[in-house]
Design a protein around this motif. Structure first.
Motif: not given
Length: 53
Positions: A1-3, A24-26, A30-33
């Motif tokens: 996903m990060l790639f 993308l920042l949103y 939402q996923f990484l935090l």
């Protein structure tokens, strides 16, 4: 996903489509935090169990 997000970021900045960057920042927030918080809790539990042994 990060790639995939990294590729989308590079393509959007290279092609001049900068409207996708806030999206993308949103998504990253939402996923990484939540995943980071869960990982921190698991590390804390592991440290507590190891100190009890």
């Amino acid at each position: 996903m990060l790639f995939g997000i990294a590729i989308a970021y590079v393509l959007s900045s290279g092609l001049g489509i900068l409207q996708i960057i806030p999206i993308l920042l949103y998504l990253l927030q939402q996923f990484l935090l939540p995943l980071g918080i869960i990982l921190l809790c698991l590390i804390t539990i592991a440290v507590i169990f190891e100190s009890l042994r």
